[in-house]
Motif scaffolding. Structure first.
Motif, PDB file in Angstrom:
ATOM      1  N   HIS A  89       0.523  -1.318  -0.055  1.00 35.33           N
ATOM      2  CA  HIS A  89       0.043  -0.156   0.150  1.00 35.33           C
ATOM      3  C   HIS A  89       0.866   1.092   0.170  1.00 35.33           C
ATOM      4  CE1 HIS A  89      -3.521   2.546   1.107  1.00 35.33           C
ATOM      5  NE2 HIS A  89      -2.733   2.874   2.083  1.00 35.33           N
ATOM      6  N   ASN A  90       1.833   1.094   0.460  1.00 36.90           N
ATOM      7  CA  ASN A  90       3.013   2.161   0.839  1.00 36.90           C
ATOM      8  C   ASN A  90       3.904   3.042  -0.358  1.00 36.90           C
ATOM      9  OD1 ASN A  90       1.806   2.682   3.396  1.00 36.90           O
ATOM     10  ND2 ASN A  90       4.029   2.028   4.687  1.00 36.90           N
ATOM     11  N   THR A  91       3.098   2.033  -1.724  1.00 38.78           N
ATOM     12  CA  THR A  91       3.947   2.663  -2.775  1.00 38.78           C
ATOM     13  C   THR A  91       3.449   4.102  -3.497  1.00 38.78           C
ATOM     14  OG1 THR A  91       2.046   2.053  -4.076  1.00 38.78           O
ATOM     15  CG2 THR A  91       3.760   0.466  -4.238  1.00 38.78           C
ATOM     16  N   PHE A  92       2.702   4.557  -2.354  1.00 35.69           N
ATOM     17  CA  PHE A  92       2.176   5.927  -3.125  1.00 35.69           C
ATOM     18  C   PHE A  92       0.938   6.915  -1.549  1.00 35.69           C
ATOM     19  CE2 PHE A  92      -1.626   2.637  -3.035  1.00 35.69           C
ATOM     20  CZ  PHE A  92      -2.695   3.640  -2.796  1.00 35.69           C
ATOM     21  N   GLU A  93       1.356   5.534  -0.364  1.00 35.73           N
ATOM     22  CA  GLU A  93       0.981   6.557   1.080  1.00 35.73           C
ATOM     23  C   GLU A  93       2.265   5.611   2.319  1.00 35.73           C
ATOM     24  OE1 GLU A  93      -2.806   7.517   2.464  1.00 35.73           O
ATOM     25  OE2 GLU A  93      -2.781   4.860   0.854  1.00 35.73           O
ATOM     26  N   ASP A  94       1.933   6.255   3.507  1.00 36.86           N
ATOM     27  CA  ASP A  94       3.097   5.663   3.670  1.00 36.86           C
ATOM     28  C   ASP A  94       2.158   4.873   5.430  1.00 36.86           C
ATOM     29  OD1 ASP A  94       2.156   7.227   5.938  1.00 36.86           O
ATOM     30  OD2 ASP A  94       4.106   8.360   6.340  1.00 36.86           O
ATOM     31  N   ASN A  95       0.953   4.287   5.424  1.00 34.46           N
ATOM     32  CA  ASN A  95      -0.085   4.062   6.596  1.00 34.46           C
ATOM     33  C   ASN A  95      -0.788   3.417   6.090  1.00 34.46           C
ATOM     34  OD1 ASN A  95      -1.875   4.729   4.780  1.00 34.46           O
ATOM     35  ND2 ASN A  95      -3.128   6.777   5.231  1.00 34.46           N
ATOM     36  N   ALA A  96      -0.406   2.187   5.348  1.00 31.98           N
ATOM     37  CA  ALA A  96      -0.758   0.678   5.967  1.00 31.98           C
ATOM     38  C   ALA A  96      -0.284  -0.160   7.079  1.00 31.98           C
ATOM     39  CB  ALA A  96       0.092   0.066   5.075  1.00 31.98           C
ATOM     40  N   ASP A  97       0.129   0.760   7.790  1.00 39.02           N
ATOM     41  CA  ASP A  97       0.386  -0.088   9.310  1.00 39.02           C
ATOM     42  C   ASP A  97      -0.924   0.940  10.089  1.00 39.02           C
ATOM     43  OD1 ASP A  97       1.459   2.648   9.312  1.00 39.02           O
ATOM     44  OD2 ASP A  97       1.348   1.909  10.942  1.00 39.02           O
ATOM     45  N   ALA A  98      -2.172   1.533   9.338  1.00 41.82           N
ATOM     46  CA  ALA A  98      -2.594   2.483   9.866  1.00 41.82           C
ATOM     47  C   ALA A  98      -3.767   1.736  10.100  1.00 41.82           C
ATOM     48  CB  ALA A  98      -2.578   4.102   9.956  1.00 41.82           C
ATOM     49  N   HIS A  99      -4.252   1.868   8.653  1.00 44.47           N
ATOM     50  CA  HIS A  99      -4.899   0.463   7.978  1.00 44.47           C
ATOM     51  C   HIS A  99      -5.072  -0.553   8.802  1.00 44.47           C
ATOM     52  CE1 HIS A  99      -6.299   3.003   4.021  1.00 44.47           C
ATOM     53  NE2 HIS A  99      -4.687   3.336   3.957  1.00 44.47           N
ATOM     54  N   MET A 100      -4.098  -1.930   9.187  1.00 44.61           N
ATOM     55  CA  MET A 100      -4.098  -2.406   9.940  1.00 44.61           C
ATOM     56  C   MET A 100      -4.722  -2.464  11.640  1.00 44.61           C
ATOM     57  SD  MET A 100      -1.232  -4.329   8.025  1.00 44.61           S
ATOM     58  CE  MET A 100      -1.191  -4.628   6.498  1.00 44.61           C
ATOM     59  N   LYS A 101      -3.973  -1.703  11.918  1.00 44.75           N
ATOM     60  CA  LYS A 101      -4.380  -0.954  13.158  1.00 44.75           C
ATOM     61  C   LYS A 101      -5.693  -0.697  13.526  1.00 44.75           C
ATOM     62  CE  LYS A 101       0.063   0.187  14.523  1.00 44.75           C
ATOM     63  NZ  LYS A 101       1.383   0.716  13.583  1.00 44.75           N
ATOM     64  N   ARG A 102      -6.163   0.118  12.311  1.00 50.42           N
ATOM     65  CA  ARG A 102      -7.814   0.295  12.649  1.00 50.42           C
ATOM     66  C   ARG A 102      -8.185  -1.662  12.352  1.00 50.42           C
ATOM     67  NH1 ARG A 102     -11.979   2.912   8.805  1.00 50.42           N
ATOM     68  NH2 ARG A 102     -13.895   2.447  10.177  1.00 50.42           N
ATOM     69  N   GLN A 103      -7.981  -2.033  12.044  1.00 53.52           N
ATOM     70  CA  GLN A 103      -9.143  -2.804  11.092  1.00 53.52           C
ATOM     71  C   GLN A 103      -9.093  -3.621  12.837  1.00 53.52           C
ATOM     72  OE1 GLN A 103      -9.803  -3.064   7.740  1.00 53.52           O
ATOM     73  NE2 GLN A 103     -11.694  -4.711   8.823  1.00 53.52           N
ATOM     74  N   ILE A 104      -8.115  -4.525  13.094  1.00 56.39           N
ATOM     75  CA  ILE A 104      -8.299  -5.183  14.735  1.00 56.39           C
ATOM     76  C   ILE A 104      -8.911  -4.204  15.872  1.00 56.39           C
ATOM     77  CG2 ILE A 104      -6.105  -5.667  16.318  1.00 56.39           C
ATOM     78  CD1 ILE A 104      -4.249  -5.736  14.254  1.00 56.39           C
ATOM     79  N   MET A 105      -8.594  -2.960  15.889  1.00 54.36           N
ATOM     80  CA  MET A 105      -8.914  -1.926  16.650  1.00 54.36           C
ATOM     81  C   MET A 105     -11.075  -1.689  16.349  1.00 54.36           C
ATOM     82  SD  MET A 105      -7.098  -1.858  18.898  1.00 54.36           S
ATOM     83  CE  MET A 105      -7.285  -1.002  20.223  1.00 54.36           C
ATOM     84  N   GLY A 106     -11.372  -1.860  16.017  1.00 55.88           N
ATOM     85  CA  GLY A 106     -12.794  -1.393  15.482  1.00 55.88           C
ATOM     86  C   GLY A 106     -12.645  -0.248  14.556  1.00 55.88           C
ATOM     87  N   ARG A 107     -14.036  -0.400  13.910  1.00 55.35           N
ATOM     88  CA  ARG A 107     -14.598   0.850  13.339  1.00 55.35           C
ATOM     89  C   ARG A 107     -15.555   1.752  14.634  1.00 55.35           C
ATOM     90  NH1 ARG A 107     -19.615   1.718  10.647  1.00 55.35           N
ATOM     91  NH2 ARG A 107     -19.690   3.310   9.285  1.00 55.35           N
ATOM     92  N   GLU A 108     -16.436   0.835  14.668  1.00 52.65           N
ATOM     93  CA  GLU A 108     -17.451   1.618  15.260  1.00 52.65           C
ATOM     94  C   GLU A 108     -17.867   0.967  17.158  1.00 52.65           C
ATOM     95  OE1 GLU A 108     -18.909   0.356  12.441  1.00 52.65           O
ATOM     96  OE2 GLU A 108     -18.830  -1.495  14.100  1.00 52.65           O
ATOM     97  N   VAL A 109     -18.396   1.169  17.832  1.00 54.38           N
ATOM     98  CA  VAL A 109     -19.577   0.778  18.938  1.00 54.38           C
ATOM     99  C   VAL A 109     -20.489   1.589  18.964  1.00 54.38           C
ATOM    100  CG1 VAL A 109     -16.986   1.067  19.857  1.00 54.38           C
ATOM    101  CG2 VAL A 109     -18.865   2.702  21.034  1.00 54.38           C
ATOM    102  N   VAL A 110     -21.533   0.383  19.810  1.00 56.70           N
ATOM    103  CA  VAL A 110     -23.303   0.822  19.670  1.00 56.70           C
ATOM    104  C   VAL A 110     -23.443   0.808  21.301  1.00 56.70           C
ATOM    105  CG1 VAL A 110     -25.253  -0.270  19.167  1.00 56.70           C
ATOM    106  CG2 VAL A 110     -23.976  -0.067  17.617  1.00 56.70           C
TER     107      VAL A 110
END
Ligand code: ZN
Length: 138
Positions: free
Chosen positions: A81-102
């Protein structure tokens, strides 16, 4: 049925940060006038999370260490992903920690279990980002 919508804005000074947003969500609940229903809180960006856990600084450091082991930020070149960005790790960390809560709303209160607090998890900060708060009920 009543409904309420608000965006909370953040601009963290660090690339990664955990912020307790329970007071802001509680303020939204009071403003909404809703006493029975549900509140949805979600990050509106794919490199940030909203999650529920304990407000304990040691635990937050443990999360940081754990996430860095699972998806280290550097070297940036390890990610496609980092061929044009430097935040691939951030996408993965978000995936693990989740998008939302109810959270259920009962008698005008956030109906939490013991020690539960709502957090904004930033993984690619130093810029303005949003969290959506949507409340429905009566
Ligand atoms: Zn990206």
């Amino acid at each position: 049925m009543k409904s309420y919508r608000k965006e909370l804005w953040f601009n963290t000074s660090l690339r990664r940060e955990f912020i307790n947003i329970t007071p802001e969500v509680n303020k939204c609940l009071i403003d909404s006038g809703i006493t029975e229903g549900f509140v949805l809180v979600n990050a509106m960006h794919i490199t940030a999370s909203v999650f529920i856990n304990d407000d304990e600084s040691g635990l937050h450091q443990d999360y940081e260490n754990w996430l860095e082991k699972l998806a280290p930020e550097k070297p940036h070149s390890q990610y496609h992903h980092n061929t044009f960005e430097d935040n691939a790790d951030a996408h993965m960390k978000r995936q693990i920690m989740g998008r939302e809560v109810v959270v259920a709303i009962t008698d005008g209160q956030l109906d939490f279990g013991p020690w539960e607090q709502i957090f904004y998890g930033e993984f690619d900060g130093k810029r303005r980002k949003r969290v959506l708060v949507k409340i429905i009920g009566e």
